[in-house]
Design an enzyme around this catalytic site. Structure first.
Site, PDB file in Angstrom:
ATOM      1  N   ASP A  55       6.581  -6.599 -44.046  1.00 17.55           N
ATOM      2  CA  ASP A  55       7.893  -6.581 -43.908  1.00 17.55           C
ATOM      3  C   ASP A  55       8.157  -4.898 -43.881  1.00 17.55           C
ATOM      4  OD1 ASP A  55      10.667  -7.677 -44.941  1.00 17.55           O
ATOM      5  OD2 ASP A  55      10.557  -5.775 -45.754  1.00 17.55           O
ATOM      6  N   ILE A  56       9.036  -4.684 -42.708  1.00 12.55           N
ATOM      7  CA  ILE A  56       9.356  -3.507 -42.282  1.00 12.55           C
ATOM      8  C   ILE A  56      10.388  -2.992 -43.038  1.00 12.55           C
ATOM      9  CG2 ILE A  56       9.953  -1.876 -40.429  1.00 12.55           C
ATOM     10  CD1 ILE A  56       7.274  -3.230 -40.031  1.00 12.55           C
ATOM     11  N   HIS A 137      13.807   2.681 -25.071  1.00 10.84           N
ATOM     12  CA  HIS A 137      14.208   3.829 -24.515  1.00 10.84           C
ATOM     13  C   HIS A 137      14.642   4.605 -25.512  1.00 10.84           C
ATOM     14  CE1 HIS A 137      18.674   3.741 -24.092  1.00 10.84           C
ATOM     15  NE2 HIS A 137      18.344   2.528 -23.994  1.00 10.84           N
ATOM     16  N   ASP A 149      22.228   2.299 -29.185  1.00  4.13           N
ATOM     17  CA  ASP A 149      21.692   2.387 -27.767  1.00  4.13           C
ATOM     18  C   ASP A 149      21.038   3.699 -27.610  1.00  4.13           C
ATOM     19  OD1 ASP A 149      20.884   2.112 -25.198  1.00  4.13           O
ATOM     20  OD2 ASP A 149      23.228   1.996 -24.437  1.00  4.13           O
ATOM     21  N   GLU A 183      16.382   6.234 -19.340  1.00  2.00           N
ATOM     22  CA  GLU A 183      16.686   4.689 -19.094  1.00  2.00           C
ATOM     23  C   GLU A 183      18.049   4.677 -18.472  1.00  2.00           C
ATOM     24  OE1 GLU A 183      18.359   0.753 -20.323  1.00  2.00           O
ATOM     25  OE2 GLU A 183      18.995   2.816 -20.622  1.00  2.00           O
ATOM     26  N   GLU A 184      18.907   5.590 -19.096  1.00  2.00           N
ATOM     27  CA  GLU A 184      20.312   5.670 -18.812  1.00  2.00           C
ATOM     28  C   GLU A 184      20.453   5.868 -17.564  1.00  2.00           C
ATOM     29  OE1 GLU A 184      21.979   3.711 -20.856  1.00  2.00           O
ATOM     30  OE2 GLU A 184      21.642   3.913 -22.782  1.00  2.00           O
ATOM     31  N   ASP A 212      15.890  -2.644 -26.926  1.00  2.00           N
ATOM     32  CA  ASP A 212      16.930  -2.100 -26.506  1.00  2.00           C
ATOM     33  C   ASP A 212      18.465  -2.556 -27.116  1.00  2.00           C
ATOM     34  OD1 ASP A 212      18.753  -0.318 -25.183  1.00  2.00           O
ATOM     35  OD2 ASP A 212      17.973  -0.741 -23.085  1.00  2.00           O
ATOM     36  N   HIS A 299      27.803   2.933 -25.305  1.00  2.00           N
ATOM     37  CA  HIS A 299      28.104   3.964 -24.542  1.00  2.00           C
ATOM     38  C   HIS A 299      29.130   4.799 -25.003  1.00  2.00           C
ATOM     39  CE1 HIS A 299      25.306   2.640 -20.936  1.00  2.00           C
ATOM     40  NE2 HIS A 299      24.684   2.590 -22.233  1.00  2.00           N
ATOM     41  N   ASP A 314      17.406  -4.870 -39.603  1.00  2.00           N
ATOM     42  CA  ASP A 314      16.074  -5.298 -40.430  1.00  2.00           C
ATOM     43  C   ASP A 314      15.324  -6.536 -40.165  1.00  2.00           C
ATOM     44  OD1 ASP A 314      14.793  -5.432 -42.787  1.00  2.00           O
ATOM     45  OD2 ASP A 314      16.282  -6.483 -44.212  1.00  2.00           O
TER      46      ASP A 314
HETATM   47  N1  TRP Z   1      20.382   0.105 -22.313  1.00  2.00           N
HETATM   48  C1  TRP Z   1      21.258  -1.098 -21.687  1.00  2.00           C
HETATM   49  C2  TRP Z   1      22.045  -0.446 -20.878  1.00  2.00           C
HETATM   50  O1  TRP Z   1      22.809   0.389 -21.101  1.00  2.00           O
HETATM   51  C3  TRP Z   1      21.635  -2.047 -22.566  1.00  2.00           C
HETATM   52  C4  TRP Z   1      21.827  -3.212 -21.995  1.00  2.00           C
HETATM   53  C5  TRP Z   1      22.608  -3.877 -21.446  1.00  2.00           C
HETATM   54  C6  TRP Z   1      20.689  -4.349 -22.231  1.00  2.00           C
HETATM   55  N2  TRP Z   1      22.387  -5.303 -21.400  1.00  2.00           N
HETATM   56  C7  TRP Z   1      21.040  -5.293 -21.749  1.00  2.00           C
HETATM   57  C8  TRP Z   1      19.379  -4.211 -22.820  1.00  2.00           C
HETATM   58  C9  TRP Z   1      20.535  -6.446 -21.614  1.00  2.00           C
HETATM   59  C10 TRP Z   1      18.652  -5.319 -22.834  1.00  2.00           C
HETATM   60  C11 TRP Z   1      19.195  -6.549 -22.240  1.00  2.00           C
HETATM   61  O2  TRP Z   1      22.524  -0.873 -19.412  1.00  2.00           O
HETATM   62 ZN    ZN Z   2      22.407   1.880 -22.602  1.00  2.00          ZN
END
Ligand code: TRP
Ligand code: ZN
Ligand code: CA
Length: 450
Positions: A55-56, A137, A149, A183-184, A212, A299, A314
């Site tokens: 269990d984390i 990310h 996010d 990633e963004e 993510d 965002h 969790d």
């Molecule tokens: N980091 C992604 C983004 O800003 C968040 C996201 C949107 C996402 N749709 C997703 C992550 C579907 C996983 C699957 O676009």
């Molecule tokens: Zn994002």
């Protein structure tokens, strides 16, 4: 009479025993160092039960989030690519992993004129030809601290890695965790990593798990519809909780798993929803508010530690650990070292016992409780035969008695002997005696698998 003994893979031995392999196989000479475990598995191998994932602790995951929130607060309110809050986030995660015994690497790249960083953490051990990766990310957008996010995925993967260390997990596969930069800006860091991975290394990655946004405040429980085995692993976890899941559809390819999927690597992951609206059917099965976004702060500056649903965080953190434990365990037991004698030994009709020897060296301690003795004897009436395994000290283990009614040909069988009271190293013998008249044969080959 002494017989050549050599060692080869269990799979090759199994094939030879099945009569499918006639050419000599490469082997080390008797007395050489133990052969390393080969990739191929004997068909007789069985599945071990994977150890249950721990269990984390949610509190630990939330403590990482608080640290990331503080980092954003001390660095202009964000952890975006090219901003000091991003590098501080990398330093925080790296320090935790270094202290836990990971081998960490910071990979630099340039995007939009700024230096970006990926953090790669390898857990020592496991099969280098089977690498299971899990990642998230670590960068936020510049408009906020990026707690859901993607502090959520970053913290969940970090705490799972730390749990691997606490358990001192020794999975069959090699484990590698990753935190991606930029990633963004369009999956920049993960694409850079994949593009710079030599194709030989790429082909060793058996799977990539992506996390993510896993703590959305009005959460859905979405599983990526990609590699079937990975998908099923997550579904099994949620079935165990009695929580329904749906396939992720809010933008396939919108996170770092796409970088891996694009080069043919099996991927999967979890997601609790971004700007899309929760339907009333979804609110009925998951709770929360219908007609509202899964993450109203997606965002934006309000994506703080208040923008997290603890239950979702969790469950998903536990799901990460479940997948890492389950998918790294491997599906087969590794083959043992095989010691074999291949010289033919004639068995006189109704005569004295004959032996064929195999020399075992370079091992430590005793033989296993499940020592496998593979026997390939050609004979026209196997009921005539009495077969024993003789340990180096001469102790006899009866493998087969004679029988007047067993009229079949040949003895092609694998016996299991509890040899745990015998020292492994030394000369082992297969002793065969033909105790009845007319039918005859010979020892074709036999082997011991430790
Ligand atoms: N980091 C992604 C983004 O800003 C968040 C996201 C949107 C996402 N749709 C997703 C992550 C579907 C996983 C699957 O676009
Ligand atoms: Zn994002
Ligand atoms: Ca006989």
């Amino acid at each position: 009479m002494s017989h050549s003994a050599h060692r080869r893979t269990a799979a090759a031995a199994a094939l030879a025993l099945a009569g499918l392999l006639t050419a000599a196989v490469p082997a080390t000479a008797a007395g050489g160092p133990p052969a390393s475990a080969p990739d191929s598995r004997a068909s007789a191998a069985t599945s071990p039960a994977a150890l249950a994932a721990p269990d984390i602790p949610l509190a630990n995951v939330k403590a990482h989030l608080s640290e990331l929130q503080s980092i954003a607060g001390a660095n202009g309110g964000n952890r975006a690519h090219g901003r000091p809050g991003y590098k501080a986030s990398i330093d925080y995660v790296k320090a935790k992993l270094d202290a836990a015994g990971f081998t960490t690497t910071v990979q630099q790249f340039t995007s939009s004129g700024a230096t970006g960083y990926n953090l790669i953490a390898d857990w020592p051990g496991g099969d280098p030809n089977q690498v299971l990766m899990a990642g998230a990310h670590l960068d936020s957008v510049s408009s906020g601290p990026g707690m859901n996010d993607n502090g959520s995925g970053s913290a969940g993967v970090l705490e799972t890695a730390l749990a691997v260390s606490r358990a001192q997990l020794q999975p069959e596969k090699h484990l590698r965790f990753a935190w991606w930069g930029a990633e963004e800006l369009g999956l920049v860091g993960s694409r850079y990593y994949v593009n710079n991975l030599p194709s030989a290394e790429r082909s060793k990655v058996s799977g990539y798990l992506n996390f993510d946004m896993i703590g959305s405040p009005n959460p859905g429980y979405f599983v990526y519809d990609d590699d079937p085995a990975i998908e099923q692993t997550f579904k099994d976890f949620y079935a165990g909780l009695g929580v329904p899941t749906e396939i992720e559809t809010e933008g396939d390819g919108r996170s770092d798993h796409a970088s891996f999927k694009n080069v043919g690597i099996a991927v999967g992951g979890l997601f609790t929803g971004a700007s899309r609206t929760k339907s009333s059917a979804q609110a009925q099965k998951w709770g929360g508010t219908a007609g509202q976004a899964f993450d109203r702060c997606y965002h934006s500056s309000c994506d703080t530690t208040s923008n997290i649903n603890d239950t979702a965080l969790d469950r998903n953190s536990d799901a990460i650990a479940h997948a890492v434990w389950t998918l790294s365990a491997g599906s087969t037991v590794p083959p043992g070292d095989v010691y074999e004698a291949t010289a033919d030994v004639a068995i006189p009709d109704n005569g004295a016992a004959v032996t064929s020897s195999v020399t075992v060296s370079g091992r430590t301690g005793n033989a296993p409780a499940t020592l496998k003795v593979g026997v390939d004897i050609k004979h026209t009436w196997r009921g005539d035969l009495v077969i024993d395994l003789l340990a180096p000290d001469g102790t006899a283990y009866r493998l087969k008695n004679s029988s007047g009614s067993d009229s079949a040909d040949n003895v092609i069988a694998t016996y299991t002997v509890n040899a745990s009271s015998e020292v492994a190293n030394g000369t082992w013998n297969l002793r065969v005696q033909d105790v009845a008249r007319y039918d005859t044969g010979y020892i074709d080959s036999w082997q011991l698998t430790f």
